[in-house]
Design a protein around this motif. Structure first.
Motif, PDB file in Angstrom:
ATOM      1  N   PHE A 196       3.008  42.003  -1.367  1.00 34.89           N
ATOM      2  CA  PHE A 196       4.001  40.939  -1.208  1.00 34.89           C
ATOM      3  C   PHE A 196       5.323  41.502  -0.716  1.00 34.89           C
ATOM      4  CE2 PHE A 196       1.086  39.586  -4.558  1.00 34.89           C
ATOM      5  CZ  PHE A 196       0.641  38.377  -4.021  1.00 34.89           C
ATOM      6  N   ALA A 197       6.010  40.700   0.093  1.00 38.94           N
ATOM      7  CA  ALA A 197       7.336  41.081   0.560  1.00 38.94           C
ATOM      8  C   ALA A 197       8.371  40.741  -0.518  1.00 38.94           C
ATOM      9  CB  ALA A 197       7.669  40.347   1.848  1.00 38.94           C
ATOM     10  N   VAL A 198       9.315  41.650  -0.706  1.00 40.97           N
ATOM     11  CA  VAL A 198      10.404  41.462  -1.668  1.00 40.97           C
ATOM     12  C   VAL A 198      11.714  41.714  -0.938  1.00 40.97           C
ATOM     13  CG1 VAL A 198      11.413  42.234  -3.842  1.00 40.97           C
ATOM     14  CG2 VAL A 198       8.923  42.248  -3.551  1.00 40.97           C
ATOM     15  N   GLY A 199      12.599  40.717  -0.927  1.00 44.65           N
ATOM     16  CA  GLY A 199      13.828  40.814  -0.168  1.00 44.65           C
ATOM     17  C   GLY A 199      15.034  41.190  -1.018  1.00 44.65           C
ATOM     18  N   PHE A 200      16.048  41.708  -0.346  1.00 46.47           N
ATOM     19  CA  PHE A 200      17.328  42.036  -0.988  1.00 46.47           C
ATOM     20  C   PHE A 200      18.463  41.748  -0.004  1.00 46.47           C
ATOM     21  CE2 PHE A 200      14.308  44.790  -3.190  1.00 46.47           C
ATOM     22  CZ  PHE A 200      14.636  44.536  -4.513  1.00 46.47           C
ATOM     23  N   GLY A 201      19.629  41.382  -0.562  1.00 48.40           N
ATOM     24  CA  GLY A 201      20.826  41.212   0.250  1.00 48.40           C
ATOM     25  C   GLY A 201      20.767  39.982   1.125  1.00 48.40           C
ATOM     26  N   GLY A 202      21.549  40.012   2.192  1.00 50.76           N
ATOM     27  CA  GLY A 202      21.554  38.914   3.150  1.00 50.76           C
ATOM     28  C   GLY A 202      22.385  37.732   2.683  1.00 50.76           C
ATOM     29  N   HIS A 203      21.954  36.528   3.081  1.00 45.02           N
ATOM     30  CA  HIS A 203      22.728  35.326   2.793  1.00 45.02           C
ATOM     31  C   HIS A 203      21.784  34.138   2.668  1.00 45.02           C
ATOM     32  CE1 HIS A 203      22.061  35.271   7.152  1.00 45.02           C
ATOM     33  NE2 HIS A 203      22.123  33.957   7.054  1.00 45.02           N
ATOM     34  N   THR A 204      22.335  33.013   2.217  1.00 47.01           N
ATOM     35  CA  THR A 204      21.560  31.783   2.155  1.00 47.01           C
ATOM     36  C   THR A 204      22.125  30.798   3.172  1.00 47.01           C
ATOM     37  OG1 THR A 204      22.957  30.804   0.445  1.00 47.01           O
ATOM     38  CG2 THR A 204      21.084  32.119  -0.296  1.00 47.01           C
ATOM     39  N   GLU A 205      21.272  29.865   3.602  1.00 44.39           N
ATOM     40  CA  GLU A 205      21.702  28.856   4.561  1.00 44.39           C
ATOM     41  C   GLU A 205      20.985  27.552   4.270  1.00 44.39           C
ATOM     42  OE1 GLU A 205      20.632  30.881   8.157  1.00 44.39           O
ATOM     43  OE2 GLU A 205      18.584  30.054   8.175  1.00 44.39           O
TER      44      GLU A 205
END
Length: 833
Positions: A196-205
């Motif tokens: 599974f991919a696990v994300g970190f950081g970035g932003h929401t939209e």
């Protein structure tokens, strides 16, 4: 009698890799040595032989494992998912042989091939995937879930380097890397397709979906992948095999070929290195900011992989996610996996387009939370700024949970804004922080403590506001330990004696049947054999300690043991003050009533915990003086067991005669070492703390050495003002003991080495060592008096074992199943049927 040819034919008729006879095991052991290890008997190393034995044993688990999975899928069995950042599993081989019921069969098969099964068992590397009691409890629970035939998946992290190996150099703890995977792990099965991919950081939209509804989505700055590694967990006397699924972190792309081709060789593998850091080390030292960030990343990595996997399983086997909470019940083992509440909400809202009310209804019905600590510093909080940077979408979700929750609080308790501030998921102040324990409580339909006193204090103090709002959510489930590992594996002589005395071995599965020992408690024959079993265990430990540390233990002396994580609240320094007092009395010729003792310590200090490391140094410094002073070492000796873990614990528990459970009342949630020692016939000296209270009730107050302040008295003294220097000034022996430590006797003349420890005791003493000192010494005098009466001591020891049945982890799991999870057993039929 069968001819050799007939025996071979019988072995061949048995199912390949699953036959349970000696000949089948022997045949498959040689096959695995050749076909998996690529060795023949004459050139095989001890590790080759261990690996062959492990694969041969694992083979016999796999058919049961597959059958279990098929059964659970066909019946849509409600499944317990246990989320834990730690699993202190211990070595697998001996435990699996016991649970398969083929220990003696395997031993005989190996012996005929010129192999020593005990040596093969000793060859196994311990998976160091936990720090202490919490991780060991998770391992006991996984084994008991399978024994009780309850479908379960344990989720954790496959740390490449487990908890550090502890070496003692010049008396100080030195941490060395625990590369437990360096020689391979025969018990796990990689599942590269479960990833599974696990994300970190970035932003929401925000965006509008196909129904023109405004929704939010997270655009992470970078992603890693979690890959599953599965270990079968077999129950005792059961066909059921449950799953322990551990996640390994990997980069989405292992090699940046463009960077490599331009000569940037480090840059080409940078992403791989950074990604794999997440599952590299168990619980890094989180004092530095980078350590804190890595720990939060690890926790999110665990829960994201696990929740995505549960959703995958549900969609593949059951169908629409509306029934998710009917298929899975998820137990949060302390606050480390509390982020699962926000992650499940994110997945249901953002990926599966549910409304907030639908998603929250499922989430709240899914989760249960076990609290393991009353210490404020152990209740995790995270800076809001760190959340904003690493997990922006989760912070938004936590804010919304908090907004709706606090509206409920305000309506229930009109005008009580102080209560609102106390209960908020966000702690306001110089640095705003997310309170993970509050998130776990709000997001769960059940919250439990792990001993009666602990659960009372959870409701009365720690989560008082929440308990007033939702009294029905709070429960107690006292911890337990598995008797298979901690008696049958660790102490086979005692297990054999119990079985012969009780007339059957059903006690291994139903520990309450140990009550059958009670009618025999005054039998001189049993008492004599009981003493022989204890003496043999002490001799085994003495031999191992001599080889491991060079310290000679006297098996004729009382073995007085304190083995647990080194922490000020567990009060190893109170034990040291007792040793110093014994030392001084012997030097002064006051030996009347003294019993020869060997004081044994074991335990690890957190790498960044200076005071705990200083306690280890003090123990070893006192040992150096005592063990080299011919005037005293016929009376007392001191030894520190290095690298205390499950494997070494199995050497220690059978040999202990006195179990030191001396934490300050109200500080220990439960303790499980107290159960393991008592289960092996050690008598407990302890305070009314944690599960000590229930152990004392169970074995009888007359079979327990009690001392010290109660939790209520501790609280009262804290409120009225505790003045430790008054104890120091008014008790000449206490003053003399502390002054002797400061004199330099135990530090080669350095009068400052132990000052941080002694000054803290005299001026602050947060865990009231000095307040309990006198009562502790008086209780130890009672211990001496009774130990001088072997018949009485042995009688008390037998009764401790006979009455310890309540503290089986099987009982704890049945209570969880009935009262919290609402899940019943799902037996798996014999694979031969």
């Amino acid at each position: 009698m069968n001819s050799p040819d007939t025996t071979v034919q019988q072995a061949k008729r048995e199912h390949t890799r699953t036959g349970m006879s000696k000949d089948a095991f022997q045949r498959d052991l040689l096959d695995n040595l050749f076909y998996i290890q690529g060795r023949f008997r004459e050139v095989a190393t001890p590790h080759d032989l261990y690996m062959a034995a492990a694969y041969t044993t694992r083979d016999r688990l796999l058919a049961r494992w597959v059958k279990s999975a098929q059964t659970f899928k066909a019946t849509h069995a409600r499944t317990v998912c246990y989320l834990s950042a730690e699993y202190l599993l211990g070595p697998h081989l001996a435990s699996n042989l016991v649970n398969l019921g083929i220990t003696e069969t395997a031993r005989a098969a190996a012996e005929e091939l010129g192999m020593d099964m005990d040596a093969l068992i000793e060859e196994e590397e311990e998976p160091g995937l936990g720090n202490g009691g919490l991780g060991r409890l998770a391992a006991c629970f996984m084994e008991s879930l399978a024994t009780c035939q309850i479908p379960a998946i344990g989720y954790g992290i496959r740390y490449e380097f487990g908890i550090f190996k502890q070496a003692i150099e010049d008396g100080w703890q030195v941490e060395k890397g625990d590369n437990w995977l360096r020689n391979g792990n025969p018990w796990e099965i990689p599942r590269p397709k479960i990833s599974f991919a696990v994300g970190f950081g970035g932003h929401t939209e925000s965006y509008r979906d196909e129904r023109s509804q405004v929704r939010l989505r997270w655009q992470p700055a970078f992603e890693i992948r979690g890959v599953a590694y599965d270990t079968p967990i077999l129950g005792y006397g059961s066909q059921n095999v449950n799953l322990l699924r551990l996640w390994k972190a990997e980069a989405s792309e292992s090699l940046d070929l463009q960077a490599f081709n331009t000569g940037d060789y480090y840059g080409a593998v940078h992403a791989k290195i950074e990604a794999e850091t997440l599952s590299k080390v168990l619980y890094p030292n989180d004092e530095p900011e980078a350590g804190k960030e890595l720990r939060l990343k690890q926790q999110y990595f665990l829960v994201s992989c696990s929740m995505q996997d549960m959703i995958r399983l549900h969609l593949n086997t059951v169908g629409p996610l509306e029934g998710f909470a009917d298929k899975f019940t998820v137990q949060l083992n302390d606050t480390h996996p509390a982020l699962a509440v926000a992650e499940l909400m994110r997945l249901l809202l953002d990926r599966h387009a549910m409304t907030w009310e639908e998603a929250w209804g499922i989430t709240h019905k899914t989760f249960c939370y076990t609290n393991h600590t009353l210490l404020p510093e152990a209740l995790e909080t995270w800076p809001v700024s760190l959340f904003e940077r690493l997990l922006p979408r989760h912070l938004e979700i936590i804010y919304e949970i908090n907004r709706r929750f606090l509206d409920e609080v305000r309506m229930r308790f009109l005008g009580d804004e102080a209560r609102v501030r106390r209960m908020s998921l966000i702690a306001e102040g110089h640095e705003r922080r997310v309170r993970m324990a509050h998130l776990a409580v709000v997001g769960s339909h059940a919250v439990n403590g792990v001993a009666k006193l602990h659960s009372y204090l959870v409701k009365a103090m720690l989560f008082k506001d929440f308990a007033e709002l939702w009294p029905e959510r709070f429960h107690n489930v006292t911890n337990g330990v598995t008797p298979r590992r901690f008696v049958v594996v660790a102490n086979p002589r005692l297990a054999k004696l119990i079985t012969e005395t009780c007339g059957q071995d059903d006690w291994i599965r139903d520990l309450e049947q140990l009550r059958a020992l009670e009618p025999h408690v005054d039998d001189a024959g049993l008492q004599g054999r009981w003493q022989e079993v204890k003496r043999a265990a002490k001799q085994d430990l003495a031999q191992w300690m001599k080889q491991a540390t060079g310290i000679e233990l006297d098996p004729e002396s009382m073995f007085d043991v304190q083995a647990k994580r080194i922490h000020e609240y567990k009060r190893q320094h109170l034990k040291v003050l007792h040793i110093v007092r014994c030392y001084q009395r012997i030097k002064q010729g006051q030996v009347q009533g003294l019993v020869p003792r060997t004081f044994i310590f074991g335990g690890k200090a957190a790498p960044g915990y200076f005071m705990a490391k200083l306690i280890i140094k003090l123990i070893n410094a006192v040992a150096e003086v005592v063990n080299n002073d011919p005037q005293v070492n016929d009376w007392i000796r001191v030894a520190f067991m290095p690298d205390f873990n499950v494997k070494n614990g199995q050497r220690l528990y059978p040999a202990a005669e006195l179990s030191e459970q001396i934490s300050l009342a109200g500080k220990e949630a439960s303790g499980t070492g107290n159960m393991k020692f008592s289960m092996n016939g050690a008598l407990t000296i302890g305070t009314l703390d944690g599960a000590n209270i229930e152990i004392r009730e169970a074995v009888g107050p007359e079979n327990f050495f009690l001392f010290g302040l109660t939790a209520e008295e501790v609280l009262q003294r804290q409120m009225t003002g505790y003045r430790p220097w008054e104890y120091y000034q008014n008790d000449p022996e206490l003053k003399s003991d502390l002054d002797l430590i400061n004199s330099g006797l135990f530090s080669h003349g350095d009068t400052q080495l132990f000052r941080p420890l002694t000054d803290n005791l005299i001026n602050h003493d947060p865990f009231m060592v000095l307040a309990d000192y006198r009562a502790y010494l008086e209780c130890q005098e009672q211990v001496d008096r009774i130990y001088r009466d072997p018949e009485r001591w042995t009688r008390m020891s037998i009764l401790n074992v006979a009455r310890i049945g309540y503290f089986s982890s099987d009982r704890a799991i049945r209570e969880y199943a009935e009262r919290i999870w609402q899940v019943g057993p799902q037996p798996v039929l014999d694979t031969e049927h």
